[in-house]
Design a protein around this motif. Sequence first.
Motif, PDB file in Angstrom:
ATOM      1  N   LEU A 332       0.839  -1.206   0.000  1.00  0.00           N
ATOM      2  CA  LEU A 332       0.000   0.000   0.000  1.00  0.00           C
ATOM      3  C   LEU A 332       0.870   1.250   0.000  1.00  0.00           C
ATOM      4  CD1 LEU A 332      -2.802   1.274   0.086  1.00  0.00           C
ATOM      5  CD2 LEU A 332      -2.739   1.096   2.584  1.00  0.00           C
ATOM      6  N   VAL A 333       1.922   1.247   0.791  1.00  0.00           N
ATOM      7  CA  VAL A 333       2.855   2.382   0.800  1.00  0.00           C
ATOM      8  C   VAL A 333       3.432   2.589  -0.594  1.00  0.00           C
ATOM      9  CG1 VAL A 333       5.091   3.192   1.663  1.00  0.00           C
ATOM     10  CG2 VAL A 333       3.414   2.234   3.253  1.00  0.00           C
ATOM     11  N   ALA A 334       3.857   1.498  -1.245  1.00  0.00           N
ATOM     12  CA  ALA A 334       4.428   1.604  -2.588  1.00  0.00           C
ATOM     13  C   ALA A 334       3.415   2.187  -3.567  1.00  0.00           C
ATOM     14  CB  ALA A 334       4.898   0.233  -3.062  1.00  0.00           C
ATOM     15  N   GLY A 335       2.154   1.752  -3.478  1.00  0.00           N
ATOM     16  CA  GLY A 335       1.128   2.264  -4.372  1.00  0.00           C
ATOM     17  C   GLY A 335       0.843   3.737  -4.150  1.00  0.00           C
ATOM     18  N   VAL A 336       0.753   4.152  -2.890  1.00  0.00           N
ATOM     19  CA  VAL A 336       0.483   5.556  -2.579  1.00  0.00           C
ATOM     20  C   VAL A 336       1.656   6.431  -2.994  1.00  0.00           C
ATOM     21  CG1 VAL A 336       0.119   7.198  -0.699  1.00  0.00           C
ATOM     22  CG2 VAL A 336      -1.147   5.045  -0.727  1.00  0.00           C
ATOM     23  N   VAL A 337       2.869   5.968  -2.742  1.00  0.00           N
ATOM     24  CA  VAL A 337       4.057   6.740  -3.123  1.00  0.00           C
ATOM     25  C   VAL A 337       4.105   6.929  -4.641  1.00  0.00           C
ATOM     26  CG1 VAL A 337       6.587   6.667  -3.234  1.00  0.00           C
ATOM     27  CG2 VAL A 337       5.408   6.175  -1.082  1.00  0.00           C
ATOM     28  N   SER A 338       3.753   5.899  -5.390  1.00  0.00           N
ATOM     29  CA  SER A 338       3.704   6.026  -6.848  1.00  0.00           C
ATOM     30  C   SER A 338       2.720   7.115  -7.265  1.00  0.00           C
ATOM     31  CB  SER A 338       3.299   4.684  -7.468  1.00  0.00           C
ATOM     32  OG  SER A 338       3.165   4.788  -8.867  1.00  0.00           O
ATOM     33  N   PHE A 339       1.574   7.175  -6.588  1.00  0.00           N
ATOM     34  CA  PHE A 339       0.584   8.210  -6.896  1.00  0.00           C
ATOM     35  C   PHE A 339       1.085   9.594  -6.497  1.00  0.00           C
ATOM     36  CE2 PHE A 339      -3.444  10.443  -5.520  1.00  0.00           C
ATOM     37  CZ  PHE A 339      -3.814  10.805  -6.808  1.00  0.00           C
ATOM     38  N   LEU A 340       1.724   9.697  -5.338  1.00  0.00           N
ATOM     39  CA  LEU A 340       2.248  10.989  -4.901  1.00  0.00           C
ATOM     40  C   LEU A 340       3.283  11.521  -5.890  1.00  0.00           C
ATOM     41  CD1 LEU A 340       2.668  10.496  -1.036  1.00  0.00           C
ATOM     42  CD2 LEU A 340       0.733  11.478  -2.285  1.00  0.00           C
ATOM     43  N   ALA A 341       4.071  10.630  -6.470  1.00  0.00           N
ATOM     44  CA  ALA A 341       5.059  11.052  -7.470  1.00  0.00           C
ATOM     45  C   ALA A 341       4.371  11.676  -8.681  1.00  0.00           C
ATOM     46  CB  ALA A 341       5.909   9.859  -7.899  1.00  0.00           C
ATOM     47  N   GLU A 342       3.171  11.181  -9.009  1.00  0.00           N
ATOM     48  CA  GLU A 342       2.437  11.711 -10.156  1.00  0.00           C
ATOM     49  C   GLU A 342       1.875  13.099  -9.893  1.00  0.00           C
ATOM     50  OE1 GLU A 342       0.801   7.349 -11.737  1.00  0.00           O
ATOM     51  OE2 GLU A 342      -0.591   8.840 -10.941  1.00  0.00           O
ATOM     52  N   ILE A 343       1.551  13.398  -8.630  1.00  0.00           N
ATOM     53  CA  ILE A 343       0.867  14.664  -8.346  1.00  0.00           C
ATOM     54  C   ILE A 343       1.797  15.711  -7.746  1.00  0.00           C
ATOM     55  CG2 ILE A 343      -1.324  13.475  -8.079  1.00  0.00           C
ATOM     56  CD1 ILE A 343      -1.093  13.770  -5.066  1.00  0.00           C
ATOM     57  N   GLY A 344       3.087  15.384  -7.603  1.00  0.00           N
ATOM     58  CA  GLY A 344       4.061  16.387  -7.175  1.00  0.00           C
ATOM     59  C   GLY A 344       4.281  16.487  -5.687  1.00  0.00           C
ATOM     60  N   ILE A 345       3.805  15.522  -4.908  1.00  0.00           N
ATOM     61  CA  ILE A 345       4.063  15.514  -3.468  1.00  0.00           C
ATOM     62  C   ILE A 345       5.284  14.646  -3.190  1.00  0.00           C
ATOM     63  CG2 ILE A 345       3.182  14.739  -1.221  1.00  0.00           C
ATOM     64  CD1 ILE A 345       0.425  15.547  -2.040  1.00  0.00           C
ATOM     65  N   LEU A 346       6.183  15.135  -2.354  1.00  0.00           N
ATOM     66  CA  LEU A 346       7.399  14.405  -2.017  1.00  0.00           C
ATOM     67  C   LEU A 346       7.159  13.565  -0.761  1.00  0.00           C
ATOM     68  CD1 LEU A 346      10.417  14.056  -2.815  1.00  0.00           C
ATOM     69  CD2 LEU A 346      10.941  15.764  -1.064  1.00  0.00           C
TER      70      LEU A 346
END
Length: 465
Positions: A332-346
């Motif tokens: 779940l962390v990996a999936g959320v981090v992938s999404f955050l990378a798409e929207i510009g959140i570090l």
Amino acid sequence: MVKGRIDMNKTASSTKDFTATQNACKLCSPLGAALVFKGIRGAVPLLHGSQGCSTYIRRYLISHFKEPMDIACSNFAEETAIFGGGANLKIALENIRRQYAPAVIGVATTCLSETIGDDVPMFLREYRAMFPGEELPPVIHVSTPSYQGTHMDGFHGAVLETVAALTANPPAAGKSRINLFPGMVSPEDLRHLKEILGDAGIPATVLPDYSKTLDGGLWTEYQRIPEGGTEVADIRRSGTAAASLEFGRILAEEKKTAGTFLEKEFNVPCRRLGLPIGIRETDRFFDALTAVTGQATPEKYIEERGRLTDALVDGHKIVNLKRAVVYGEEDLVAGVVSFLAEIGILPVLCASGGKSGRLEKVIAGIFPDYAEKGIQVMDNADFVDIESAAQSLAPDLIIGHSKGYTMARRLKVPLVRIGFPVHDRVGGARILHLGYRGALQLFDRITNTLIERQQDESAVGYTYM
């Protein structure tokens, strides 16, 4: 973590450091197994161990799903812990059979029964021998000592053992179906996945499926075994499927899973994908469905993708360059981090109680320059460690489950709740994480959380963006 000193030989010259876990970012292995068995039609979970284990797990699951939860137990006591629990297990199995008439009984072993070395397969053979010629329900055994794993290990272990036990001799069938092993997602996620498969006209066996058993309608009278769940007959023919899809970047590194078992034993091709959170991973999911079945992505989901991209443009100025702490199950962390990378959140801190050792590799695949960006990755994490690291990282928000609430409160950083468990809000079972629709809902929640914080911290507030 809390560090201390322990004197091994009662002398000041022979002391060793030790570390005590205060609040682990994980749950116990039998909990994950029990959740899987609740996703099989007619199944009853049975914990082989002490009553306290089943009580804790029932309470934890009830608090999240807000549904009744029957989990049987072999009720270890002092004598059982010394002489073994074989007799208790056989009594428990017979009680379940007589009172519930289950289609399946799922047996998960707790730390106590594992520690004393109970030979559960032998006990099960002895139990079957007590009823010669009588048809007994299948009994699936999964080894789940919590000192060797987390609730995710118990979850994936139960899925594997279920498939291995029930597809030993699959009936002949055409290869028109697929198997979907979605991992530990929400009932709302499961409903959405089945909706996608239905809209695309793809027959599938989804295992487990607790979308009704753990998020159903109002009952007029108590149901010992709720309606819903994956049909046993469908599991039996999973060895004849055209392909298996298995979600989880961390899980994909495991040598033996339900998907790899079917691939090895029955030549069912296995495609391993990340959790379809965000645009990139959801695109891969739909591409995999097309590659396996030849079915094009329905127009409905192309439109959902368009709405998602439009929303990302609308809210980009609010989320861009913000900093987040993310914790929870590794996949779940990996999936959320992938999404955050798409929207510009570090994601300045990515933490999990999992102990696979693979989380850093997966994060590096998303952010190749993660070290230069100052992204920290923690596995086998305790919330004391997570909070200590987060204090110096100045996050704008925290993303994870309810166990991190006290940390978020002390840090005075808003918490966006996802995953399991969500104990301090209603609707934990109805959080949608997957697909374009799930990403859109998550984006709105993240964006509005940031806006609310700005409003709360403003000296005058504002009523218009």
